[in-house]
Scaffold this motif. Structure first.
Motif, PDB file in Angstrom:
ATOM      1  N   THR B 349       0.843  -1.194   0.000  1.00  0.00           N
ATOM      2  CA  THR B 349       0.000   0.000   0.000  1.00  0.00           C
ATOM      3  C   THR B 349       0.880   1.246   0.000  1.00  0.00           C
ATOM      4  O   THR B 349       2.060   1.194   0.379  1.00  0.00           O
ATOM      5  CB  THR B 349      -0.959   0.021   1.207  1.00  0.00           C
ATOM      6  N   ARG B 350       0.286   2.348  -0.489  1.00  0.00           N
ATOM      7  CA  ARG B 350       0.908   3.665  -0.320  1.00  0.00           C
ATOM      8  C   ARG B 350      -0.231   4.685  -0.331  1.00  0.00           C
ATOM      9  O   ARG B 350      -1.347   4.343  -0.759  1.00  0.00           O
ATOM     10  CB  ARG B 350       1.956   3.942  -1.416  1.00  0.00           C
ATOM     11  N   PRO B 351       0.006   5.888   0.161  1.00  0.00           N
ATOM     12  CA  PRO B 351      -1.109   6.837   0.300  1.00  0.00           C
ATOM     13  C   PRO B 351      -1.902   6.994  -1.008  1.00  0.00           C
ATOM     14  O   PRO B 351      -1.305   7.181  -2.074  1.00  0.00           O
ATOM     15  CB  PRO B 351      -0.412   8.136   0.691  1.00  0.00           C
ATOM     16  N   PHE B 352      -3.214   6.864  -0.900  1.00  0.00           N
ATOM     17  CA  PHE B 352      -4.162   7.051  -2.014  1.00  0.00           C
ATOM     18  C   PHE B 352      -4.099   5.984  -3.106  1.00  0.00           C
ATOM     19  O   PHE B 352      -4.818   6.069  -4.097  1.00  0.00           O
ATOM     20  CB  PHE B 352      -4.011   8.455  -2.635  1.00  0.00           C
ATOM     21  N   ARG B 353      -3.261   4.959  -2.943  1.00  0.00           N
ATOM     22  CA  ARG B 353      -3.236   3.882  -3.937  1.00  0.00           C
ATOM     23  C   ARG B 353      -4.576   3.141  -3.874  1.00  0.00           C
ATOM     24  O   ARG B 353      -5.102   2.869  -2.803  1.00  0.00           O
ATOM     25  CB  ARG B 353      -2.092   2.905  -3.646  1.00  0.00           C
ATOM     26  N   LYS B 354      -5.127   2.796  -5.049  1.00  0.00           N
ATOM     27  CA  LYS B 354      -6.417   2.096  -5.076  1.00  0.00           C
ATOM     28  C   LYS B 354      -6.205   0.615  -4.798  1.00  0.00           C
ATOM     29  O   LYS B 354      -5.623  -0.098  -5.611  1.00  0.00           O
ATOM     30  CB  LYS B 354      -7.077   2.309  -6.440  1.00  0.00           C
TER      31      LYS B 354
END
Lengths: 384, 384
Positions: B349-354
């Motif tokens: 995951t990473r910030p704002f990843r869908k």
């Protein structure tokens, strides 16, 4: 345990159509899934993360496969139960349990289980060999007619016979069996019970198997069943008690008879997703396949009521046709309202072979039933 | 052509999440499917019959892949269109067509297409280079504020910017672009139109993108949109006319603005299954993915109305977390009524990843919206 992590592995014994429909849900939840099946052509071979070839009745094949996974389930009953038992002892979570499967695999043991747990079922007598039945008939311990059932699985098409005279016994295999009273019934009903590892339990609505008036074959599975509420309540209650008696984890499909005097009798059970639950994919808030995954992973169970009315029609090979399959008029049925064909992908058809199913949904169940009849009268599974 | 035979082959360009959801339906219909994608980790790699590695922007990769199939479709817009055009000339059915994709790939061409076809869209000016904008501002040909949009794809996150002063232009890439009037709008709406090869056409209900009041980010996709019937009718009409103008085959998602004075303006279109149609899996009689398959294979289209109300919430990586993904409180949301998480299976995951989406269905749309808020407030996509 974090099922949604790459450390977790779910094992499925059997790679057939039911497994294929389970796999859609493991992919939806991104659960890593390994499948064991004896056939290199198994429908599950694609769509699982890891496919392994092996005989499900072979101890070592099942044991070695099971040792690699965290939770083990199955989509077919013909499995080496000793291997499941060994795996359980070594900490693998096997759902449904080896004990349940062992009881169900043998029809005599299954019937005794109902008796032991005060669950209603038709009267029966157990025999070590078919040859012993004649003696029982002669000495009046058994009366005609009755239903002969082989105790063990694996006699496809020859496992059940209605015996009207002693002569009908001649061609039957000389195996462990039961003789069951022939109970006249109004309806054949089924309830799928889902129960999670921690004991949460939810039943699907009662479904009704509608028979062809002449052929005496199930034509439509109708959900919910068109029966009085008190009968539905009774059937649900029997199904719930059955699941609890087994301490069941996963799905348990409980097939029952509604007798002429409105008694509910258990016919048999299946510890897995079941033909009588296929319409849940389109009709229910939670499909039986998703629910099975939720139950065995001890996730919260989903809603089991219907969004809309559902009717299911099995697609079987037409009489007189064998060879490369053609689905005649499939475009005709796809024009009809709320119709979804499920094609199992078997390349060869033969008379009565199960080639797929069709679900018909509608906000009005009677309309769904009407369209289902049009479907039945239109599509034909023939050969080139 | 008999799609349900083993002679037929469907090709999908792109092996991502949308492709994965398409594949569930090709398997349901037993349609042989080949997928081309540049990544060996593509979600479609399992579940398709044949997977091929290759760059979708490379002429030869797309051409050689396309030559092996009967019908070719795509789940992403970044594709070598020249190869599609060559394939069409050689008899491969490419749906949607190369012409449509070429028009859509360039935002300036796309906007001109609307103007040429008398379809409503916000006023705009086209520029060969961003550097030309300053001159237009100086000579009064353009006024502030406006929306700058790169004409070509492939500038993820940097393709759109609201320009309030000439200084805002400084950091933008010097590429072909458009300057679009900033239109104040009440609602962002979307209509998915399905149109088959022989011209049968059906629209899905209008959906509404509900924005977070402060963050100005789409929070919920709500189906059907809570708007007056006459606005819905207007939006459907614009969407239908757009699909017809393109002579479109397959799905066309038409994103629109409802302006302050209830005009409908096209924002942009996507020629494929779309985020604004994910709720159709659980809410509609026919999922957008099944419908896309029906449309491109020229099968009859399915019902597009809802069985129940549906709300969709995107699952994106939380701010401040990067690394191995954890879905915090996923069991909490699975306890809620009518909630189905779809986990895309990205390991990091990473910030704002869908990372996935969650669908909430209920017979009462307001109840679904209420549960959706609980879902949004409970689940969090974080890292280990």
């Amino acid at each position: 345990m974090n099922y949604f992590s790459s450390d977790f592995k779910l094992g499925i014994l059997g790679g057939g159509q039911l497994g294929k429909m389970l796999l859609y849900n493991t992919r939806k939840f991104d659960i890593y899934t390994a499948v064991l099946d004896a056939s290199n052509e198994a429908p599950c071979k694609i769509a699982c993360d890891q496919f392994q070839l092996g005989d499900l009745m072979d101890y070592n094949a099942v044991y070695n496969f099971g040792k690699q996974v965290d939770v083990l389930t199955f989509e077919i009953e013909n499995i080496n139960v000793d291997a499941l038992e060994a795996l359980e002892k070594e900490g693998v979570k096997v759902y449904p349990s080896s004990k349940t499967l062992r009881t169900i695999q043998n029809k005599a043991t299954q019937k005794l289980f109902y008796v032991d747990h005060d669950l209603p079922t038709a009267p029966f007598t157990r025999f070590a060999y078919t040859s012993e039945i004649k003696e029982a008939l002669n000495n009046g311990g058994l009366t005609l007619p009755f239903v002969w059932k082989s105790a063990q699985f694996g006699y496809d098409g020859t496992g059940v016979k209605i015996v009207k005279s002693a002569d009908d016994l001649t061609d039957l295999p000389n195996v462990e069996c039961i003789a069951e009273s022939l109970v006249p019934f109004k309806n054949e009903l089924s309830v799928i019970v889902s129960r999670s590892a921690s004991g949460e339990i939810k039943t699907y609505p009662v479904v009704e198997m509608e028979f062809h008036p002449e052929a005496n074959q199930v034509e439509y599975v109708i959900c919910p069943a068109r029966i009085p509420d008190e009968i539905a309540k009774k059937a649900e209650d029997v199904a719930l008690r059955t699941s609890q008696a087994f301490n069941h984890v996963g799905l348990l499909a409980v097939e029952m008879f509604q007798t002429q005097d409105d008694e509910i009798l258990i016919n048999e059970v299946a510890p897995r997703p079941h033909n009588s639950g296929h319409q849940t994919i389109e009709a229910s808030y939670t499909s039986q396949f998703e629910q099975h995954i939720r139950a065995i992973l001890d996730l919260p169970l989903g809603r089991t009521d219907n969004k809309v009315g559902g009717v299911m029609v099995n697609l079987v090979g037409a009489e007189g046709y064998s060879g490369n399959v053609i689905y005649e008029n499939i475009e005709t049925i796809m024009k009809m309202d709320g119709v979804t064909p499920h094609i199992y992908g078997k390349k060869q058809t033969r008379p009565f072979r199960k080639m797929g199913h069709v679900t018909i949904v509608n906000e009005d169940l009677n309309e769904a039933r009407r369209v289902a009849e049009q479907v039945k009268n239109s599509i034909k599974v023939i050969s080139e």
